[in-house]
Design an enzyme around this catalytic site. Structure first.
Site, PDB file in Angstrom:
ATOM      1  N   HIS A   1      33.122  39.619  52.912  1.00 56.71           N
ATOM      2  CA  HIS A   1      33.344  38.200  52.625  1.00 56.71           C
ATOM      3  C   HIS A   1      34.861  38.053  52.598  1.00 56.71           C
ATOM      4  CE1 HIS A   1      33.458  34.275  50.829  1.00 56.71           C
ATOM      5  NE2 HIS A   1      34.023  34.726  49.732  1.00 56.71           N
TER       6      HIS A   1
ATOM      7  N   ARG B   1      45.685  41.182  46.895  1.00 51.63           N
ATOM      8  CA  ARG B   1      44.260  41.318  46.582  1.00 51.63           C
ATOM      9  C   ARG B   1      43.997  42.535  45.719  1.00 51.63           C
ATOM     10  NH1 ARG B   1      39.741  39.945  50.730  1.00 51.63           N
ATOM     11  NH2 ARG B   1      39.835  37.708  50.491  1.00 51.63           N
TER      12      ARG B   1
ATOM     13  N   ALA C   1      26.235  29.900  55.507  1.00 47.01           N
ATOM     14  CA  ALA C   1      25.871  28.484  55.325  1.00 47.01           C
ATOM     15  C   ALA C   1      26.909  27.589  56.016  1.00 47.01           C
ATOM     16  CB  ALA C   1      25.787  28.156  53.840  1.00 47.01           C
TER      17      ALA C   1
HETATM   18  P1  NAD Z   1      37.757  30.013  36.964  1.00 45.41           P
HETATM   19  O1  NAD Z   1      39.100  30.495  36.566  1.00 45.41           O
HETATM   20  O2  NAD Z   1      37.476  28.547  36.972  1.00 45.41           O
HETATM   21  O3  NAD Z   1      36.642  30.697  36.043  1.00 45.41           O
HETATM   22  C1  NAD Z   1      36.668  32.025  35.645  1.00 45.41           C
HETATM   23  C2  NAD Z   1      36.054  32.094  34.261  1.00 45.41           C
HETATM   24  O4  NAD Z   1      35.920  33.465  33.898  1.00 45.41           O
HETATM   25  C3  NAD Z   1      36.916  31.418  33.160  1.00 45.41           C
HETATM   26  O5  NAD Z   1      36.143  30.475  32.454  1.00 45.41           O
HETATM   27  C4  NAD Z   1      37.338  32.595  32.275  1.00 45.41           C
HETATM   28  O6  NAD Z   1      37.467  32.242  30.907  1.00 45.41           O
HETATM   29  C5  NAD Z   1      36.173  33.563  32.505  1.00 45.41           C
HETATM   30  N1  NAD Z   1      36.471  34.945  32.144  1.00 45.41           N
HETATM   31  C6  NAD Z   1      37.606  35.648  32.374  1.00 45.41           C
HETATM   32  N2  NAD Z   1      37.481  36.889  31.856  1.00 45.41           N
HETATM   33  C7  NAD Z   1      36.245  36.981  31.321  1.00 45.41           C
HETATM   34  C8  NAD Z   1      35.543  38.009  30.642  1.00 45.41           C
HETATM   35  N3  NAD Z   1      36.079  39.203  30.411  1.00 45.41           N
HETATM   36  N4  NAD Z   1      34.288  37.733  30.219  1.00 45.41           N
HETATM   37  C9  NAD Z   1      33.712  36.530  30.424  1.00 45.41           C
HETATM   38  N5  NAD Z   1      34.359  35.521  31.047  1.00 45.41           N
HETATM   39  C10 NAD Z   1      35.597  35.734  31.495  1.00 45.41           C
HETATM   40  O7  NAD Z   1      37.491  30.635  38.414  1.00 45.41           O
HETATM   41  P2  NAD Z   1      36.395  30.132  39.470  1.00 45.41           P
HETATM   42  O8  NAD Z   1      37.010  29.126  40.393  1.00 45.41           O
HETATM   43  O9  NAD Z   1      35.142  29.795  38.763  1.00 45.41           O
HETATM   44  O10 NAD Z   1      36.207  31.457  40.346  1.00 45.41           O
HETATM   45  C11 NAD Z   1      35.531  32.570  39.799  1.00 45.41           C
HETATM   46  C12 NAD Z   1      35.468  33.686  40.824  1.00 45.41           C
HETATM   47  O11 NAD Z   1      34.618  33.303  41.901  1.00 45.41           O
HETATM   48  C13 NAD Z   1      36.832  34.019  41.461  1.00 45.41           C
HETATM   49  O12 NAD Z   1      36.945  35.421  41.575  1.00 45.41           O
HETATM   50  C14 NAD Z   1      36.724  33.400  42.842  1.00 45.41           C
HETATM   51  O13 NAD Z   1      37.555  34.033  43.776  1.00 45.41           O
HETATM   52  C15 NAD Z   1      35.254  33.634  43.126  1.00 45.41           C
HETATM   53  N6  NAD Z   1      34.683  32.863  44.241  1.00 45.41           N
HETATM   54  C16 NAD Z   1      33.783  33.540  44.994  1.00 45.41           C
HETATM   55  C17 NAD Z   1      33.221  32.922  46.106  1.00 45.41           C
HETATM   56  C18 NAD Z   1      32.249  33.710  46.953  1.00 45.41           C
HETATM   57  O14 NAD Z   1      31.837  33.273  48.035  1.00 45.41           O
HETATM   58  N7  NAD Z   1      31.836  34.868  46.494  1.00 45.41           N
HETATM   59  C19 NAD Z   1      33.558  31.588  46.427  1.00 45.41           C
HETATM   60  C20 NAD Z   1      34.452  30.922  45.589  1.00 45.41           C
HETATM   61  C21 NAD Z   1      35.022  31.578  44.499  1.00 45.41           C
END
Ligand code: NAD
Length: 317
Positions: free
Chosen positions: A180, A93, A155
């Site tokens: 989280h 992580r 949720a």
């Molecule tokens: P993903 O890989 O599908 O999407 C990430 C996007 O970010 C990609 O399109 C990539 O091109 C873009 N990106 C990377 N660097 C960038 C930058 N410098 N500027 C702009 N865009 C950039 O990933 P995902 O499945 O959509 O997950 C995204 C995040 O959400 C992850 O960190 C994941 O762990 C998190 N997430 C959080 C929760 C929550 O409860 N908070 C739940 C699920 C996922």
């Protein structure tokens, strides 16, 4: 300009699974007048905007949707950050955090340069750490820097409790608080069906319910993301709808209570850690924290989670 004539503008940074699940729900619900999609992969953002626009005729309201860049965020009310690298098998992580930290430095710098003055909503993981980092990098007031926190976990818990007690999850009032992630907790002393404490219901009907099942449920909530990722590589619909709920509360000035990640300093003076706690959310972001009356054991588990988050944040600095 009068409040009712103001255009509501939302920008999504990171048009991956999470960003687009939110954008899809936001477009369908018509929650704003303008939706900007930004990604380092500009072609992807363009394609996503095209695809969403093609469904606009069937959405609840008209809206301007386009692939944009940081200057478009100048007058945005909310910027939802879902950009970042995903965790690779075997990657720690902390290693992931170091990668996402660099990405966040670029994003926050670009938003500051654009003159963004709205509300930050962070979804990228580890969400509590990156929300605190966003606060530090942006220099914004604490109320305007929010993480999705344990909104999704809460949720999930309400859904499971609703199914268990056979009641509508909307009538389940229970929270997941803290990180989280692995150290999150459910303060059962503060969990209610309607206005009746769940622990009382369990005592009243020992032949039907027991506390062990509740503990298992908290574990199921904690492990839900791992199970979804194992089954379909990523989790996104639940978080997409959680982000929608948060943005609706902000734009609608609802004063709704949601367990977002916020700086604990307003309620617990001794810490600047960001963690999921029930917050009153409205047009100015976090209007206040609902400080819960936890038992001694719950208090201990909560502070364990907070200290863990503090340790990770300091380690990544
Ligand atoms: P993903 O890989 O599908 O999407 C990430 C996007 O970010 C990609 O399109 C990539 O091109 C873009 N990106 C990377 N660097 C960038 C930058 N410098 N500027 C702009 N865009 C950039 O990933 P995902 O499945 O959509 O997950 C995204 C995040 O959400 C992850 O960190 C994941 O762990 C998190 N997430 C959080 C929760 C929550 O409860 N908070 C739940 C699920 C996922």
């Amino acid at each position: 300009m009068k409040q009712e004539n103001r255009k509501r503008k939302v920008a999504v940074i990171g048009t991956g699974f999470v960003g687009m699940s939110f954008a899809y729900a936001a477009a369908f619900e018509g929650i704003c007048d303008e939706l900007v999609l930004i990604d380092v992969n500009e072609e992807k953002a363009l394609g996503e905007a095209m695809d969403l626009n093609h469904g606009l005729a069937f959405c609840k309201a008209n809206m301007l949707i386009y692939a944009g860049d940081y200057p478009d965020c100048k007058d945005a009310d909310v910027v939802v950050i879902c950009a970042g690298a995903a965790q690779k098998p075997g990657e720690s992580r902390i290693a992931l955090l170091q990668k996402n930290k660099v990405i966040f430095e670029t994003i926050i710098d670009s938003l500051k340069e654009a003159g963004f003055q709205g509300i930050f909503l962070v979804a990228t993981n580890p969400v509590d750490i990156l929300t605190r980092l966003t606060k530090e990098l942006s220099g914004f007031p604490e109320n305007k820097v929010i993480g999705s926190g344990t909104t999704l976990d809460t949720a999930r818990l309400r859904y499971l409790l609703g199914a268990h007690f056979n009641v509508d999850p909307k009538n389940v009032h229970a929270y997941v608080i803290g990180e989280h992630g692995d150290s999150e907790l459910v303060p059962w002393s503060q969990a209610f069906i309607g206005t009746k404490p769940i622990l009382e219901i369990v005592k009243e009907y020992p032949q039907k319910f027991n506390e062990e099942e509740l503990c298992n449920m908290a574990v199921d909530v904690k492990e839900a993301a791992y199970k979804i990722i194992a089954a379909k590589k990523a989790s996104y619909y639940g978080i997409g709808l959680s982000l929608l709920r948060i943005v609706k509360a902000i734009l609608g000035d609802e004063n709704s209570i949601l367990t977002v990640s916020t700086s604990l300093s307003s309620a617990y003076e001794q810490t600047e850690v960001f963690a999921g706690v029930p917050c009153v959310l409205g047009r100015n972001g976090v209007q206040g924290i609902l400080k819960l009356q936890l038992t001694e054991k719950e208090t201990e588990a909560f502070w364990h989670s907070v200290e863990k988050l503090d340790g990770i944040f300091l380690e990544c600095h």
